[in-house]
Design a protein around this motif. Structure first.
Motif: not given
Length: 419
Positions: A43, A57, A257, A377, A381
Motif C-alpha cells: 500500500g 492498495t 490492509t 483488499s 483502500g
C-alpha cells in the motif's frame, strides 16, 4: 489393518509423518514471509508510485487476486502432476515476481510493481495449500494438531517478513526495492525445501498412505460414488464452513490492509506500522500452539465462533482511538480471531468430502475464500478514503453476524438429526 490390508500403526511410518509435518512447518515459515512483505509495503509503495491515491492498495489487491485466480489451477496441477511439482512452479513464480516488483520500484513503474505482486499471489495459493497436504498422510484424529503445527510456521514468518523489510529497506539506493529481492531469496530457500519434500513424499507413497486412508471417510465410505460439486456445495455443512472461512480470512485482510495506511495517515512512522503488522502476524500464528487441542476438546464450531467474536472485538477495539496502542491492539485481536476461525474452518471442511473428492472441494473452497479476500483488499483502500477509519471498522460486524448465524443454524440442524 486398514481396508487395503496395510498395517496402520508402524513406528517408522509415524516417524516419517512427523518429519513430513516438520517440513511443511518450514515451508509455511518461508512461504508466509512473502505476504508480510507485500502487505507491509504494498500500500505504501502503491501510494508513492500511483498518481491515483485510491489505487494505493491495488498491488495488495492484485496479490490476493493472483492468489484467488491460482487456487483452481494449483488444485488441477496437484491432481495431475502432484503437490511437489505444483508447489515448485509456485515458488518459481514468487522468485520471478520478486525481481519484477523490485525492478518496478527502482524504475518507478506502478505497472511492473503490480505485476510482481500478482505473480507472488500464485505462490501464495501453493502456501495456502500446505495445510491440506496434511490430509494426504496424517490420520484424521491427528489432523487438528498437525494442521496447527504447520500453521505455527507463520510464527517465524511474523519475524522473518517484517524484519526483512526493516533490514533491507535502505539496502539499495532506491528505498524498499531490496525488500522485494528478499522475497526472491525466500523463494529460492523454498525450492530447496521442496526438493527434500519430493524425496520424503516418495517414501511415504511407497507405504500406500497407511494412516491417512481411514481419515477421509467422513460422510461416505471409499466405496461410495464420487459426488458432484453441486451436491457437495449445496449442503448446509459446506455452506457454513465456506462462509466461516471466507469471513475469517476476508475480514482479516480487509482490516490488515487498511491499518498501515491508517497509521501513516494519523502520523505514525513506517517502522511503527511495520511492527504493527509483525505483532499481527505473530498473533495470527502463536495460538497454533493450542488451537488444535482446543478444537479437539471443544469442537471446531465453538472455536470458529470464538474466532469470529474476536474479529468483531478487534474492530471495536480499533474504533476507540488513533494512538499506537489501539492500532496494535486491534491487529493482535484480529490475528487471534483469524487463527481460531480459519484453522477451525479447515478442520470443518475435512468433514465435507471423501478422499476421492478432497482436491476439488479444497480448491473450490479456497477459490471462494481468496476471491473474497482479493475483493476485501481492493475495497479496503477505497473504503478507507471514502468512509474513514471509524466507519470502515463498523462494516466488520455485518459479515460476522451472518457467519455466526450459520454456525448456530448448522449446530441446531445436527442436534436435530442426532435425535
Amino acid at each position: 489393518m486398514d481396508p487395503a490390508g496395510v498395517n496402520t500403526g508402524t513406528d517408522t511410518y509415524r516417524a516419517q509423518t512427523k518429519r513430513y509435518v516438520h517440513l511443511l512447518f518450514a515451508l509455511q515459515a518461508i512461504g508466509a514471509s512473502s505476504p508480510a512483505i507485500i502487505i507491509s509495503l504494498g500500500g505504501l509503495v502503491g501510494e508513492t508510485l500511483s498518481s491515483n491515491k485510491a489505487l494505493s492498495t491495488l498491488p495488495v489487491s492484485l496479490f490476493n487476486i493472483g492468489l484467488a485466480l491460482s487456487v483452481l489451477p494449483v488444485g488441477a496441477l496437484i491432481a495431475r502432476f502432484g503437490r511437489v511439482n505444483a508447489y515448485t512452479l509456485g515458488a518459481l513464480s514468487a522468485f520471478i515476481g520478486g525481481i519484477i516488483a523490485a525492478w518496478g520500484v527502482i524504475n518507478g513503474s506502478f505497472i511492473l510493481f503490480c505485476l510482481g505482486c500478482l505473480m507472488a499471489g500464485g505462490y501464495a495459493a501453493c502456501v495456502q495449500s500446505y495445510r491440506f497436504a496434511i490430509t494426504d498422510y496424517v490420520a484424521k484424529p491427528e489432523q487438528p494438531v498437525a494442521i496447527s503445527r504447520v500453521m505455527l510456521g507463520g510464527l517465524l514468518a511474523a519475524v522473518i517478513g517484517p524484519q526483512l523489510v526493516i533490514w533491507t529497506q535502505h539496502l539499495l539506493p532506491v528505498p524498499l526495492s531490496a525488500s522485494f529481492l528478499g522475497q526472491s531469496l525466500l523463494a529460492l530457500i523454498a525450492l530447496l525445501l521442496l526438493w527434500q519434500m519430493r524425496r520424503m513424499t516418495a517414501r511415504l507413497a511407497t507405504q500406500q498412505n497407511p494412516l491417512s486412508e481411514p481419515a477421509h471417510h467422513s460422510e461416505t465410505t471409499s466405496t461410495d460414488k464420487v459426488r458432484s460439486l453441486r451436491e457437495i456445495t449445496g449442503s448446509l455443512r459446506f455452506i457454513t464452513t465456506a462462509v466461516a472461512a471466507l469471513v475469517s480470512y476476508g475480514l482479516m485482510t480487509f482490516m490488515m490492509t487498511a491499518t498501515p495506511l491508517a497509521m501513516i495517515h494519523h502520523g505514525h512512522s513506517l517502522s511503527t506500522a511495520t511492527l504493527g503488522i509483525q505483532w499481527h502476524i505473530l498473533a495470527m500464528y502463536a495460538p497454533a500452539f493450542i488451537t488444535g487441542r482446543l478444537i479437539s476438546r471443544f469442537g471446531p464450531r465453538i472455536i470458529c465462533a470464538s474466532g469470529l467474536l474476536l474479529t468483531a472485538g478487534a474492530a471495536a477495539f480499533s474504533m476507540i482511538g488513533t494512538e499506537v496502542i489501539w492500532f496494535w491492539g486491534g491487529l493482535i485481536l484480529l490475528g487471534v480471531g483469524w487463527n481460531f476461525g480459519f484453522v477451525s474452518a479447515t478442520v470443518m471442511l475435512s468433514a465435507c468430502y471423501t478422499h476421492q473428492e478432497r482436491l476439488k472441494v479444497q480448491s473450490l473452497n479456497d477459490s471462494f475464500v481468496f476471491g473474497t479476500t482479493a475483493l476485501a483488499s481492493l475495497l479496503s483502500g477505497q473504503m478507507m478514503h471514502i468512509l474513514g477509519w471509524f466507519w470502515l471498522n463498523m462494516l466488520v460486524f455485518i459479515p460476522v453476524v451472518i457467519a455466526l448465524g450459520l454456525l448456530v443454524i448448522q449446530g441446531m440442524a445436527e442436534k436435530k438429526a442426532a435425535g
